[in-house]
Scaffold this motif. Structure first.
Motif, mmCIF file in Angstrom:
data_model
loop_
_atom_site.group_PDB
_atom_site.id
_atom_site.type_symbol
_atom_site.label_atom_id
_atom_site.label_comp_id
_atom_site.label_asym_id
_atom_site.label_seq_id
_atom_site.Cartn_x
_atom_site.Cartn_y
_atom_site.Cartn_z
ATOM 1 N N SER A 21 1.071 -1.481 0.140
ATOM 2 C CA SER A 21 0.011 -0.015 0.170
ATOM 3 C C SER A 21 1.059 1.313 -0.017
ATOM 4 O O SER A 21 1.733 1.379 0.847
ATOM 5 N N VAL A 22 0.622 2.154 -0.821
ATOM 6 C CA VAL A 22 1.425 3.576 -1.225
ATOM 7 C C VAL A 22 0.765 4.380 -0.932
ATOM 8 O O VAL A 22 -0.235 4.733 -1.940
ATOM 9 N N THR A 23 0.780 5.432 -0.292
ATOM 10 C CA THR A 23 0.389 6.677 -0.287
ATOM 11 C C THR A 23 1.180 7.838 -0.361
ATOM 12 O O THR A 23 2.356 7.875 -0.097
ATOM 13 N N ALA A 24 0.901 8.752 -1.404
ATOM 14 C CA ALA A 24 1.573 9.751 -1.677
ATOM 15 C C ALA A 24 1.041 11.046 -1.225
ATOM 16 O O ALA A 24 -0.111 11.373 -1.250
ATOM 17 N N ARG A 25 1.784 12.197 -0.921
ATOM 18 C CA ARG A 25 1.749 13.331 -0.247
ATOM 19 C C ARG A 25 2.573 14.340 -0.918
ATOM 20 O O ARG A 25 3.723 14.129 -0.926
ATOM 21 N N ALA A 26 2.051 15.514 -1.656
ATOM 22 C CA ALA A 26 2.679 16.422 -2.029
ATOM 23 C C ALA A 26 3.647 17.115 -1.058
ATOM 24 O O ALA A 26 3.161 17.517 0.161
ATOM 25 N N TYR A 60 6.068 9.570 0.493
ATOM 26 C CA TYR A 60 5.379 8.344 0.538
ATOM 27 C C TYR A 60 5.373 7.752 2.059
ATOM 28 O O TYR A 60 6.192 7.787 2.604
ATOM 29 N N THR A 61 4.345 6.953 2.003
ATOM 30 C CA THR A 61 4.269 5.915 3.022
ATOM 31 C C THR A 61 3.952 4.548 2.337
ATOM 32 O O THR A 61 3.296 4.449 1.332
ATOM 33 N N VAL A 62 4.680 3.536 3.140
ATOM 34 C CA VAL A 62 4.837 2.127 2.219
ATOM 35 C C VAL A 62 4.590 1.260 3.502
ATOM 36 O O VAL A 62 5.122 1.280 4.586
ATOM 37 N N SER A 63 3.436 0.019 3.127
ATOM 38 C CA SER A 63 3.089 -0.706 4.105
ATOM 39 C C SER A 63 2.684 -2.055 3.342
ATOM 40 O O SER A 63 2.353 -1.790 2.136
ATOM 41 N N ARG A 64 2.665 -3.100 4.088
ATOM 42 C CA ARG A 64 2.250 -4.382 3.535
ATOM 43 C C ARG A 64 1.498 -4.952 4.549
ATOM 44 O O ARG A 64 1.824 -5.488 5.612
ATOM 45 N N GLY A 65 0.121 -5.405 4.310
ATOM 46 C CA GLY A 65 -0.797 -5.773 5.457
ATOM 47 C C GLY A 65 -0.573 -5.299 6.799
ATOM 48 O O GLY A 65 -0.627 -4.230 6.884
ATOM 49 N N PRO A 66 -0.253 -6.102 7.901
ATOM 50 C CA PRO A 66 -0.078 -5.704 9.265
ATOM 51 C C PRO A 66 1.205 -5.117 9.304
ATOM 52 O O PRO A 66 1.546 -4.863 10.527
#
Ligand SMILES: [Zn+2]
Length: 263
Positions: free
Chosen positions: A147-152, A163-169
């Protein structure tokens, strides 16, 4: 379906963060910005990733996703070498995702064609089959199982993304890219268990849309639940409450904190 290449499916919920390059653009304090989440997600490609990954026991063929924060040379100029290394590796895997701000595909293609000509562009298309993603402020996408979330964020070139990057828990790892103090940076820190944050200025504010040590000390106080890893360094020193990055630093991270540290 279980994926033998997938640490989450294998029951391992920790995340491996590796700092391949910890230096800022010009100081020589370390290789340029390049970070790994597990051996699958590369954030920026300023350092010689095709040389550095084997030094930590990893191969460029394991990468599933490359995230680009912005188009400055110290974050991107090793991309042609990484893509070439990937294209010519013996254990070739196709379908590498490459994600970044609008214009990423055109920018990377221009880097490749300027450096090596159209033939390599065609060869990389054929052998790697890149999947291009455009990310913008507020976008959350599931790419290559992450899961990747981008913020300007605000930097001296635009567009620039954190960015934040995560995978499942697994724990959430944040990356500032290059940024001055701004809302997008603060939102990224607030969402991160561990935040890889640039700290370019040391004795005084840094020019060019960067953070400096005084601002990091303020952010560390402001976000006590986030563990900071300071990188993009012009000078090496200590900051209370933060881990200072160095090239090839590896951290095993178990939510809600860092369980072990090696590197
Ligand atoms: Zn930079």
């Amino acid at each position: 379906m279980a994926d033998a290449h997938d640490p989450a499916e294998a029951g391992n919920r920790s995340t491996r963060l590796t700092v391949l390059g910890s230096g800022d653009a010009f100081s020589g304090c370390g290789c340029n910005a390049s970070y790994l989440v597990d051996d699958r997600v590369l954030v920026d490609c300023g350092g010689p990733v095709q040389v550095l990954m084997p030094r930590v026991g990893m191969s460029v063929s394991s990468l599933d996703l490359v995230l680009v924060t912005h188009f400055h040379a110290d974050h991107t100029f090793m991309l042609p070498l990484l893509l070439g290394a990937r294209a010519f590796t013996d254990d070739l895997r196709q379908g590498l995702a490459i994600a970044g701000p609008p214009g990423t595909r055109e920018y990377v293609t221009r880097l490749l064609s300027t450096g090596y000509g159209r033939r390599l562009v065609g060869l990389i298309d054929e052998r790697i089959r890149p999947q291009w993603w455009v990310l913008q402020d507020g976008a959350t996408e599931r790419i290559a199982g992450y899961s990747v979330t981008a913020r300007a964020v605000v930097h001296s070139t635009g567009p620039s993304l954190a960015y934040t990057v995560s995978r499942g828990p697994s724990p959430v790892i944040g990356f500032s890219g290059d940024s001055e103090l701004c809302a997008g940076l603060r939102r990224t820190i607030a969402a991160s268990d561990v935040m890889v944050c640039e700290c370019t200025g040391w004795e005084e504010p840094a020019e060019g849309g960067h953070l400096w040590r005084g601002e990091l000390e303020q952010l560390i106080m402001e976000f006590p639940d986030t563990r900071f890893v300071l990188s993009h360094l012009r000078t090496r020193g200590t900051v209370a409450g933060a881990i200072m990055a160095h090239d090839l630093l590896g951290l095993d991270i178990d939510a809600p904190g860092i369980a072990s540290l090696s590197g």
